[in-house]
Design a protein around this motif. Structure first.
Motif, PDB file in Angstrom:
ATOM      1  N   LEU A 128      43.942  34.933 -81.450  1.00  6.55           N
ATOM      2  CA  LEU A 128      44.486  36.048 -82.223  1.00  6.55           C
ATOM      3  C   LEU A 128      45.601  36.730 -81.440  1.00  6.55           C
ATOM      4  O   LEU A 128      45.489  36.940 -80.228  1.00  6.55           O
ATOM      5  CB  LEU A 128      43.398  37.082 -82.543  1.00  6.55           C
ATOM      6  N   LEU A 129      46.662  37.075 -82.137  1.00  5.49           N
ATOM      7  CA  LEU A 129      47.712  37.942 -81.620  1.00  5.49           C
ATOM      8  C   LEU A 129      47.509  39.306 -82.273  1.00  5.49           C
ATOM      9  O   LEU A 129      47.377  39.402 -83.492  1.00  5.49           O
ATOM     10  CB  LEU A 129      49.105  37.403 -81.970  1.00  5.49           C
ATOM     11  N   TYR A 130      47.473  40.368 -81.481  1.00  3.73           N
ATOM     12  CA  TYR A 130      47.131  41.701 -81.978  1.00  3.73           C
ATOM     13  C   TYR A 130      48.382  42.566 -82.078  1.00  3.73           C
ATOM     14  O   TYR A 130      49.176  42.643 -81.129  1.00  3.73           O
ATOM     15  CB  TYR A 130      46.134  42.371 -81.037  1.00  3.73           C
ATOM     16  N   PHE A 131      48.523  43.251 -83.226  1.00  6.21           N
ATOM     17  CA  PHE A 131      49.645  44.155 -83.459  1.00  6.21           C
ATOM     18  C   PHE A 131      49.071  45.505 -83.889  1.00  6.21           C
ATOM     19  O   PHE A 131      48.607  45.656 -85.026  1.00  6.21           O
ATOM     20  CB  PHE A 131      50.595  43.592 -84.514  1.00  6.21           C
ATOM     21  N   ALA A 132      49.070  46.456 -82.972  1.00  7.61           N
ATOM     22  CA  ALA A 132      48.487  47.770 -83.221  1.00  7.61           C
ATOM     23  C   ALA A 132      49.605  48.771 -83.475  1.00  7.61           C
ATOM     24  O   ALA A 132      50.477  48.960 -82.614  1.00  7.61           O
ATOM     25  CB  ALA A 132      47.643  48.210 -82.037  1.00  7.61           C
ATOM     26  N   SER A 133      49.593  49.402 -84.632  1.00  5.79           N
ATOM     27  CA  SER A 133      50.589  50.418 -84.981  1.00  5.79           C
ATOM     28  C   SER A 133      49.946  51.790 -84.861  1.00  5.79           C
ATOM     29  O   SER A 133      48.926  52.077 -85.507  1.00  5.79           O
ATOM     30  CB  SER A 133      51.105  50.190 -86.405  1.00  5.79           C
ATOM     31  N   LEU A 134      50.538  52.642 -84.020  1.00  6.89           N
ATOM     32  CA  LEU A 134      49.970  53.944 -83.686  1.00  6.89           C
ATOM     33  C   LEU A 134      50.901  55.062 -84.133  1.00  6.89           C
ATOM     34  O   LEU A 134      52.123  54.889 -84.195  1.00  6.89           O
ATOM     35  CB  LEU A 134      49.741  54.056 -82.178  1.00  6.89           C
ATOM     36  N   GLN A 135      50.302  56.207 -84.413  1.00  6.80           N
ATOM     37  CA  GLN A 135      51.104  57.387 -84.711  1.00  6.80           C
ATOM     38  C   GLN A 135      51.737  57.898 -83.418  1.00  6.80           C
ATOM     39  O   GLN A 135      51.037  58.122 -82.431  1.00  6.80           O
ATOM     40  CB  GLN A 135      50.224  58.481 -85.316  1.00  6.80           C
ATOM     41  N   PRO A 136      53.056  58.049 -83.381  1.00 11.80           N
ATOM     42  CA  PRO A 136      53.686  58.563 -82.158  1.00 11.80           C
ATOM     43  C   PRO A 136      53.241  59.993 -81.895  1.00 11.80           C
ATOM     44  O   PRO A 136      52.993  60.770 -82.816  1.00 11.80           O
ATOM     45  CB  PRO A 136      55.182  58.488 -82.474  1.00 11.80           C
ATOM     46  N   GLY A 137      53.114  60.307 -80.636  1.00 10.48           N
ATOM     47  CA  GLY A 137      52.731  61.658 -80.269  1.00 10.48           C
ATOM     48  C   GLY A 137      51.241  61.866 -80.166  1.00 10.48           C
ATOM     49  O   GLY A 137      50.768  62.626 -79.331  1.00 10.48           O
ATOM     50  N   THR A 138      50.453  61.165 -81.020  1.00 13.36           N
ATOM     51  CA  THR A 138      48.996  61.322 -80.979  1.00 13.36           C
ATOM     52  C   THR A 138      48.278  60.053 -80.562  1.00 13.36           C
ATOM     53  O   THR A 138      47.143  60.116 -80.087  1.00 13.36           O
ATOM     54  CB  THR A 138      48.456  61.746 -82.354  1.00 13.36           C
TER      55      THR A 138
END
Length: 464
Positions: free
Chosen positions: A395-405
């Protein structure tokens, strides 16, 4: 206060070079304008009677790149400047997110090193193998002939295009090999991984922003081998984290600027449960890795204290940790407690690795915990004994996060299959198997995993 977002750089498309197997390397080439004043490190690879790896530093003036177009050099690595996207696969997770690519073990030594353009010595001192080329023959018997030499991009295969299409802002790999020509095998180890410094372009092809080194193979050829590794990566413009010539360097994080003025700050550490010998710990004047003594609350406090000291408001903090056994789907209770302690104290993402297959995924108080990312690249093809885990699936993991938090907005995972020491997109049946297994393993944490029509897996977190 968060900085005001700046317009991203523009990109002029150029033809990417082919590697020596004829495969086109999938990094986004081009020239860039509109960057702020500063110096842009741009790793480049070009082919002409062989391969040369180097690093150039292009002086950026406001609104232009000095002489970049006239140099005809494919510049690499400007954040947030993907040339292509999978329609419907990126935009749906939201705008102005920070996306990280993470993967498990990148083991480009031993057999993988032998198929690349500049292999090192093949000698091994394993109970059942004395020559690294035996692993190449095992893979060929299982799946077919591997070109020799294969190109530097060969082991990554389809992964390069997938990574570029999903356009992560930051790329983090666990580099689990010594990059050295040394023949001084570390005593007391059954398996040693060594990659020739001449094959570092294989790593550069994926353009990692941070190579986590706090693992159980980076000192397979002693402290001299570690220093060679640090030199080889630095010479290629690649940043190491989790190892150094002294404990201060081993504990120093890598800070990666991302669009909007924020940073992703990456720490790397390891534990004895991941097979790391106690003697590999870095000291005040001794090369080594950032080795944690245990997974106690006191150790977690020490790690998070260092995280707080190195980060500022708005940063996303990532702890990449090498821990746990090679096989089994459970997350150990001490790992769960430790990861929760990290999150409670301000860590935004825990990137676990060591297992040869994916382990559970948890979203705890809005923050992502990957207990084990499994293997990414290795030479295990054809080795029998753990078929029920299907370790050839990755698996290749792509985590999208809220900037700042640092709050998780989306986790997408690309199913891959290793064949002929190269990563291929996994067929639908294999992707379905990975979805079923990962959801079963993650159910205790309330996580659900969907197989999307585009072939990606997507996390549906439970209440946290």
């Amino acid at each position: 206060m968060r900085a005001t977002a700046q317009a991203g750089p523009t990109v002029t498309r150029a033809r990417s070079p082919r590697d020596r197997s004829g495969q086109r390397c999938a990094w986004p080439p081009g020239t860039y304008s509109g960057a702020p004043i500063g110096v842009l490190p741009a790793t480049f690879i070009f082919a002409r009677a062989g391969w040369v790896l180097g690093t150039i530093y292009v002086k950026i003036r406001e609104g232009s790149v000095a002489s970049a177009r006239s140099m005809s050099v494919p510049l690499i690595g400007v954040r947030g400047a993907a040339l292509s996207r999978w329609p419907g696969r990126v935009d749906e997770v939201g705008d102005r997110l920070v996306t990280l690519f993470l993967c498990g073990d990148v083991m480009t030594g031993r057999g993988v090193d032998q198929v690349l353009p500049h292999p090192g010595g093949p000698e091994l001192r394993e109970p059942h193998a004395r020559d690294a080329r035996e692993y190449v023959r095992l893979a060929e018997r299982a799946s077919g002939r591997i070109p020799r030499p294969a190109g530097f991009c060969w082991p990554w295969g389809d992964a390069l295009r997938i990574i570029d299409d999903l356009a992560p802002d930051v790329r983090v790999i666990n580099l689990e090999t010594s990059v050295t020509r040394s023949c001084r095998f570390a005593p007391g180890k059954a398996v040693h991984y060594r990659m020739s410094p001449g094959n570092v372009p294989c790593l550069a092809a994926a353009r990692p922003d941070a190579c986590a080194l706090a693992n159980n193979h980076v000192l397979d050829f002693g402290r001299r081998g570690l220093e060679d590794t640090l030199d080889a990566l630095s010479g290629a413009g690649l940043r190491a984290v989790g190892a150094g010539r002294a404990v201060s360097e081993a504990r120093r994080p890598v800070a990666v600027p991302v669009p909007g003025g924020e940073r992703v700050v990456i720490f790397s550490c390891g534990t004895g449960s991941g097979g790391i010998p106690a003697g590999w710990a870095a000291g005040p004047a001794r090369p080594g890795i950032d080795l944690l003594p245990d997974l106690s609350g006191a150790t977690a406090d020490d790690v998070t204290g260092r995280v707080r000291a190195a980060t500022r408001t708005g940063d996303v903090a990532v702890v990449s940790i090498h821990w746990g056994s090679n096989w089994g789907y459970d997350a150990d209770p001490d790992q769960v407690r430790f990861a929760h302690h990290l999150v409670d104290a301000g860590v935004d993402l825990v990137h676990g690795h060591s297992s040869h297959h994916p382990r559970p995924v948890e979203v705890f108080r809005g923050k992502l915990i990957l207990y084990g990312c499994g293997d990414c690249i290795n030479d295990y093809e054809g080795i029998t004994g753990h078929q029920r885990y299907r370790p050839g699936l990755r698996l290749l993991y792509f985590a999208s996060l809220q900037p700042g938090t640092g709050t998780l907005a989306a986790l997408r995972m690309a199913p891959m299959r290793a064949r002929r020491m190269r990563l291929h997109r996994a067929p639908e049946a294999d992707a379905q198997w990975l979805q079923t297994v990962l959801e079963r393993a993650s159910r205790r944490f309330g996580s659900r995993v969907d197989l999307r029509p585009d072939g990606l897996l997507a996390l549906r977190p439970g209440a946290s």
